[in-house]
Scaffold this motif. Structure first.
Motif, PDB file in Angstrom:
ATOM      1  N   SER A  29      -7.521 -60.453 -29.266  1.00  0.00           N
ATOM      2  CA  SER A  29      -6.612 -60.207 -30.472  1.00  0.00           C
ATOM      3  C   SER A  29      -5.178 -59.836 -29.912  1.00  0.00           C
ATOM      4  O   SER A  29      -5.184 -58.597 -29.360  1.00  0.00           O
ATOM      5  N   PRO A  30      -4.172 -60.628 -30.111  1.00  0.00           N
ATOM      6  CA  PRO A  30      -4.007 -61.686 -30.609  1.00  0.00           C
ATOM      7  C   PRO A  30      -4.937 -62.854 -29.638  1.00  0.00           C
ATOM      8  O   PRO A  30      -5.037 -62.788 -28.172  1.00  0.00           O
ATOM      9  N   ASN A  31      -5.591 -63.739 -30.234  1.00  0.00           N
ATOM     10  CA  ASN A  31      -6.578 -64.746 -29.717  1.00  0.00           C
ATOM     11  C   ASN A  31      -5.782 -65.579 -28.926  1.00  0.00           C
ATOM     12  O   ASN A  31      -4.872 -66.340 -29.308  1.00  0.00           O
ATOM     13  N   ASN A  32      -6.312 -66.130 -27.656  1.00  0.00           N
ATOM     14  CA  ASN A  32      -5.896 -67.092 -26.926  1.00  0.00           C
ATOM     15  C   ASN A  32      -7.031 -68.264 -27.140  1.00  0.00           C
ATOM     16  O   ASN A  32      -7.911 -67.889 -26.684  1.00  0.00           O
ATOM     17  N   PRO A  33      -6.672 -69.240 -27.494  1.00  0.00           N
ATOM     18  CA  PRO A  33      -5.464 -70.122 -27.619  1.00  0.00           C
ATOM     19  C   PRO A  33      -4.716 -70.071 -29.342  1.00  0.00           C
ATOM     20  O   PRO A  33      -3.963 -70.840 -29.115  1.00  0.00           O
ATOM     21  N   LEU A  55     -21.653 -53.060 -26.506  1.00  0.00           N
ATOM     22  CA  LEU A  55     -20.163 -52.709 -26.344  1.00  0.00           C
ATOM     23  C   LEU A  55     -19.266 -53.574 -26.678  1.00  0.00           C
ATOM     24  O   LEU A  55     -19.395 -54.996 -26.537  1.00  0.00           O
ATOM     25  N   VAL A  56     -18.205 -53.433 -27.499  1.00  0.00           N
ATOM     26  CA  VAL A  56     -17.190 -54.320 -27.926  1.00  0.00           C
ATOM     27  C   VAL A  56     -16.060 -54.510 -26.807  1.00  0.00           C
ATOM     28  O   VAL A  56     -15.466 -53.330 -26.385  1.00  0.00           O
ATOM     29  N   VAL A  57     -15.583 -55.612 -26.031  1.00  0.00           N
ATOM     30  CA  VAL A  57     -14.658 -55.663 -25.149  1.00  0.00           C
ATOM     31  C   VAL A  57     -13.632 -56.240 -25.940  1.00  0.00           C
ATOM     32  O   VAL A  57     -13.533 -57.327 -26.355  1.00  0.00           O
ATOM     33  N   PHE A  58     -12.376 -55.514 -25.930  1.00  0.00           N
ATOM     34  CA  PHE A  58     -11.227 -55.904 -26.894  1.00  0.00           C
ATOM     35  C   PHE A  58     -10.103 -56.054 -26.038  1.00  0.00           C
ATOM     36  O   PHE A  58      -9.382 -55.247 -25.503  1.00  0.00           O
ATOM     37  N   ASP A  59      -9.862 -57.499 -26.111  1.00  0.00           N
ATOM     38  CA  ASP A  59      -8.850 -57.937 -25.056  1.00  0.00           C
ATOM     39  C   ASP A  59      -7.625 -58.086 -25.852  1.00  0.00           C
ATOM     40  O   ASP A  59      -7.329 -59.040 -26.567  1.00  0.00           O
ATOM     41  N   SER A  60      -6.674 -57.345 -25.365  1.00  0.00           N
ATOM     42  CA  SER A  60      -5.351 -57.153 -26.164  1.00  0.00           C
ATOM     43  C   SER A  60      -4.108 -57.474 -25.252  1.00  0.00           C
ATOM     44  O   SER A  60      -3.308 -56.811 -24.974  1.00  0.00           O
ATOM     45  N   ALA A  61      -4.402 -58.504 -24.337  1.00  0.00           N
ATOM     46  CA  ALA A  61      -3.609 -58.844 -23.154  1.00  0.00           C
ATOM     47  C   ALA A  61      -2.051 -59.248 -23.940  1.00  0.00           C
ATOM     48  O   ALA A  61      -0.925 -59.008 -23.229  1.00  0.00           O
ATOM     49  N   TYR A  62      -2.072 -59.645 -25.350  1.00  0.00           N
ATOM     50  CA  TYR A  62      -0.811 -60.092 -25.799  1.00  0.00           C
ATOM     51  C   TYR A  62      -0.479 -59.174 -27.027  1.00  0.00           C
ATOM     52  O   TYR A  62       0.217 -59.591 -27.855  1.00  0.00           O
ATOM     53  N   SER A  63      -0.837 -57.994 -26.786  1.00  0.00           N
ATOM     54  CA  SER A  63      -0.572 -56.949 -28.204  1.00  0.00           C
ATOM     55  C   SER A  63       0.921 -56.607 -28.321  1.00  0.00           C
ATOM     56  O   SER A  63       1.309 -56.410 -29.332  1.00  0.00           O
ATOM     57  N   HIS A  64       1.527 -56.731 -27.152  1.00  0.00           N
ATOM     58  CA  HIS A  64       3.129 -56.276 -27.352  1.00  0.00           C
ATOM     59  C   HIS A  64       3.726 -57.465 -28.201  1.00  0.00           C
ATOM     60  O   HIS A  64       4.924 -57.078 -28.717  1.00  0.00           O
ATOM     61  N   PHE A  65       3.167 -58.515 -28.460  1.00  0.00           N
ATOM     62  CA  PHE A  65       3.929 -59.559 -29.167  1.00  0.00           C
ATOM     63  C   PHE A  65       3.702 -59.450 -30.723  1.00  0.00           C
ATOM     64  O   PHE A  65       4.038 -60.310 -31.465  1.00  0.00           O
ATOM     65  N   ALA A  96       3.279 -58.166 -34.345  1.00  0.00           N
ATOM     66  CA  ALA A  96       4.385 -57.531 -35.037  1.00  0.00           C
ATOM     67  C   ALA A  96       3.530 -56.982 -36.423  1.00  0.00           C
ATOM     68  O   ALA A  96       4.327 -55.899 -37.052  1.00  0.00           O
ATOM     69  N   ASN A  97       2.738 -57.544 -36.938  1.00  0.00           N
ATOM     70  CA  ASN A  97       2.037 -57.069 -38.275  1.00  0.00           C
ATOM     71  C   ASN A  97       1.765 -55.580 -38.263  1.00  0.00           C
ATOM     72  O   ASN A  97       1.174 -55.153 -37.114  1.00  0.00           O
ATOM     73  N   GLU A  98       1.993 -55.169 -39.223  1.00  0.00           N
ATOM     74  CA  GLU A  98       1.527 -53.515 -39.408  1.00  0.00           C
ATOM     75  C   GLU A  98       0.087 -53.245 -39.400  1.00  0.00           C
ATOM     76  O   GLU A  98      -0.449 -52.338 -38.959  1.00  0.00           O
ATOM     77  N   ASP A  99      -0.769 -54.318 -39.708  1.00  0.00           N
ATOM     78  CA  ASP A  99      -2.175 -54.252 -39.716  1.00  0.00           C
ATOM     79  C   ASP A  99      -2.811 -54.416 -38.312  1.00  0.00           C
ATOM     80  O   ASP A  99      -3.881 -54.231 -38.209  1.00  0.00           O
ATOM     81  N   TYR A 100      -2.044 -54.800 -37.393  1.00  0.00           N
ATOM     82  CA  TYR A 100      -2.562 -55.020 -36.072  1.00  0.00           C
ATOM     83  C   TYR A 100      -2.981 -53.583 -35.297  1.00  0.00           C
ATOM     84  O   TYR A 100      -2.061 -52.610 -35.457  1.00  0.00           O
ATOM     85  N   THR A 101      -3.747 -53.715 -34.474  1.00  0.00           N
ATOM     86  CA  THR A 101      -4.108 -52.745 -33.524  1.00  0.00           C
ATOM     87  C   THR A 101      -4.401 -53.168 -32.106  1.00  0.00           C
ATOM     88  O   THR A 101      -4.948 -54.289 -32.000  1.00  0.00           O
ATOM     89  N   ASN A 102      -4.038 -52.395 -31.098  1.00  0.00           N
ATOM     90  CA  ASN A 102      -4.426 -52.903 -29.647  1.00  0.00           C
ATOM     91  C   ASN A 102      -5.781 -52.331 -29.262  1.00  0.00           C
ATOM     92  O   ASN A 102      -6.067 -52.535 -28.235  1.00  0.00           O
ATOM     93  N   GLY A 103      -6.366 -51.641 -30.215  1.00  0.00           N
ATOM     94  CA  GLY A 103      -7.539 -50.978 -29.963  1.00  0.00           C
ATOM     95  C   GLY A 103      -7.717 -49.537 -29.443  1.00  0.00           C
ATOM     96  O   GLY A 103      -8.729 -48.927 -29.205  1.00  0.00           O
ATOM     97  N   LEU A 104      -6.499 -48.900 -28.636  1.00  0.00           N
ATOM     98  CA  LEU A 104      -6.661 -47.943 -28.134  1.00  0.00           C
ATOM     99  C   LEU A 104      -6.911 -46.620 -28.706  1.00  0.00           C
ATOM    100  O   LEU A 104      -7.501 -45.657 -28.365  1.00  0.00           O
ATOM    101  N   GLN A 125      -6.155 -54.781 -21.013  1.00  0.00           N
ATOM    102  CA  GLN A 125      -4.703 -55.185 -21.053  1.00  0.00           C
ATOM    103  C   GLN A 125      -4.095 -55.696 -19.729  1.00  0.00           C
ATOM    104  O   GLN A 125      -4.932 -55.538 -18.699  1.00  0.00           O
ATOM    105  N   THR A 126      -3.137 -56.396 -19.591  1.00  0.00           N
ATOM    106  CA  THR A 126      -2.536 -57.120 -18.502  1.00  0.00           C
ATOM    107  C   THR A 126      -1.065 -56.778 -18.146  1.00  0.00           C
ATOM    108  O   THR A 126      -0.335 -56.672 -19.141  1.00  0.00           O
ATOM    109  N   PHE A 127      -0.719 -57.029 -17.009  1.00  0.00           N
ATOM    110  CA  PHE A 127       0.828 -56.802 -16.692  1.00  0.00           C
ATOM    111  C   PHE A 127       1.364 -58.232 -16.549  1.00  0.00           C
ATOM    112  O   PHE A 127       2.448 -58.480 -16.175  1.00  0.00           O
ATOM    113  N   SER A 128       0.550 -59.260 -16.760  1.00  0.00           N
ATOM    114  CA  SER A 128       0.912 -60.508 -16.435  1.00  0.00           C
ATOM    115  C   SER A 128       1.671 -61.302 -17.459  1.00  0.00           C
ATOM    116  O   SER A 128       2.580 -62.382 -17.276  1.00  0.00           O
ATOM    117  N   LYS A 129       1.734 -60.707 -18.849  1.00  0.00           N
ATOM    118  CA  LYS A 129       2.368 -61.377 -19.853  1.00  0.00           C
ATOM    119  C   LYS A 129       3.785 -60.902 -19.995  1.00  0.00           C
ATOM    120  O   LYS A 129       4.711 -61.144 -19.378  1.00  0.00           O
TER     121      LYS A 129
END
Length: 376
Positions: free
Chosen positions: A163-167, A189-199, A201-209, A222-226
């Motif tokens: 989340s955001p989901n690829n693709p 265990l929930v694995v929450f992949d928020s690699a694209y979290s910086h993009f 913008a909606n107020e109801d979004y969470t990066n999971g932290l 999280q990743t430094f690749s994006k």
């Protein structure tokens, strides 16, 4: 003849197919200029602070990197308001996915993966001989809590949420993630992949932290690749309650992240100017493509990320191939079971313009071909 038998689990594994690199397309097609809009990379390049940090340690490459990435952990912890004990640094988020699988999965276990989504989730589980339970996304690729919970069994060990989901570019709202965490048995265990979290913008979004800080059974990837533009040095991290991190550390290699990557990441995460500029370029690029696709009458999924999933229907593969021939590398959707779609990364304004002009010419040609065919 080789008579050494490989593990049976390998028969189920399909190796990841990366997007074509620039040099390969140039060489194959004899093109001088190619733009790559296939791998969701930052078109502005790496953080300038990261490049400077790398240049300062080039004379230290004879030394092994810090196995515990202490300084990088401190910087991340300070920036994201988590504890260093809640962090693990990895060779991109891909390595972390494998480490999670090696830590938690037995052959009898199941993992739940909404689909279409990132194929590496399946890879980690297949490697360990576990079972992947796919749960289709809803209409317009939205997450459905009821469908996910209905797939849970006594064998479920992990649930992946991108989340955001690829693709697709869609996301799981904060309240939905909270409901999922409250509804699940505590041994999942929930694995929450928020690699694209910086993009996003909606107020109801969470990066999971925030759920990591509250000690939920969740690990955030999280990743430094994006947005940071460091795909070439491969560095990412996971954030989770300390007990989860300690378990995963049992299977982590000691020198998994090189010195250049650690220095670059520690600098990039503090480079607010680069991050903000990247966000603005992405927002403008999304609107640029939305407007063009609407004008063309092409259906697309509105994205919370730095890519767009576009529906070309029966012509998708031909559009993909013709874009490639014109020197525009994009991603064909068959790898996600979406043969009628193409995923296109957001580029610079100039790159987006080249893409739009290429799509326009291809659509015109396809319509002419179809028309001639009907006349015949």
């Amino acid at each position: 003849m080789n008579q050494i038998l490989k593990r049976r689990a390998l028969d189920r594994i399909k190796p990841y197919t990366p997007g074509k690199p620039l040099w390969e397309v140039k060489e194959e097609l004899g093109l001088k200029q190619v733009i790559k809009l296939a791998s969701n990379e930052n078109p502005l390049g790496a953080s300038p602070k990261a490049i400077e940090a790398i240049s300062k340690i080039l004379n230290e490459l004879n030394r092994y990197p810090d196995a515990n990435a202490v300084e990088l952990k401190k910087t991340i912890a300070s920036c994201l308001d988590v504890k260093t004990e809640q962090l693990i640094i990895t060779n991109g988020a891909d390595e972390l996915i494998t480490l999670i699988s090696e830590t938690y999965l037995e052959p009898s276990d199941e993992i739940i993966v909404p689909f279409p989504s990132f194929s590496e989730y399946d890879f980690g589980e297949q490697l360990m001989g576990a079972k992947v339970v796919p749960v289709p996304l809803d209409h317009e690729y939205q997450f459905n809590i009821e469908s996910i919970l209905a797939a849970v069994t006594e064998h479920t060990k992990l649930i992946y949420i991108c989340s955001p989901n690829n693709p697709t570019g869609t996301y799981m709202p904060k309240l939905m993630l909270e409901e999922l965490l409250h509804s699940l048995p505590k041994n999942i265990l929930v694995v929450f992949d928020s690699a694209y979290s910086h993009f996003a913008a909606n107020e109801d979004y969470t990066n999971g932290l925030e759920f990591v800080r509250s000690d939920y059974p969740i690990i955030v990837l999280q990743t430094f690749s994006k947005i940071y533009g460091l795909a070439g040095v491969r560095v990412g991290f996971g954030a989770a309650p300390e007990s989860i991190i300690q378990s995963i550390l049992h299977v982590k290699e000691p020198f998994n992240v090189n010195s250049l990557a650690q220095a670059a990441a520690a600098a990039a995460i503090t480079d607010e100017e680069h991050v903000n500029h990247s966000k603005k370029v992405n927002t403008k690029g999304l609107e640029q493509l939305y407007n063009a696709l609407t004008e063309f009458g092409i259906k697309y999924t509105k994205s919370m990320s730095n890519f767009i999933l576009i529906e070309f229907g029966a012509n998708a593969k031909e559009v993909y191939q013709q874009l490639l021939a014109l020197g525009v590398i994009v991603r064909y959707g068959d790898i996600w079971g979406l043969p009628g779609h193409i995923r296109i990364s957001i580029g610079t304004q100039e790159e987006n313009t080249v893409l739009i002009e290429a799509i326009s010419s291809i659509l015109l040609e396809l319509r002419l071909v179809n028309f001639k065919g009907e006349v015949k």
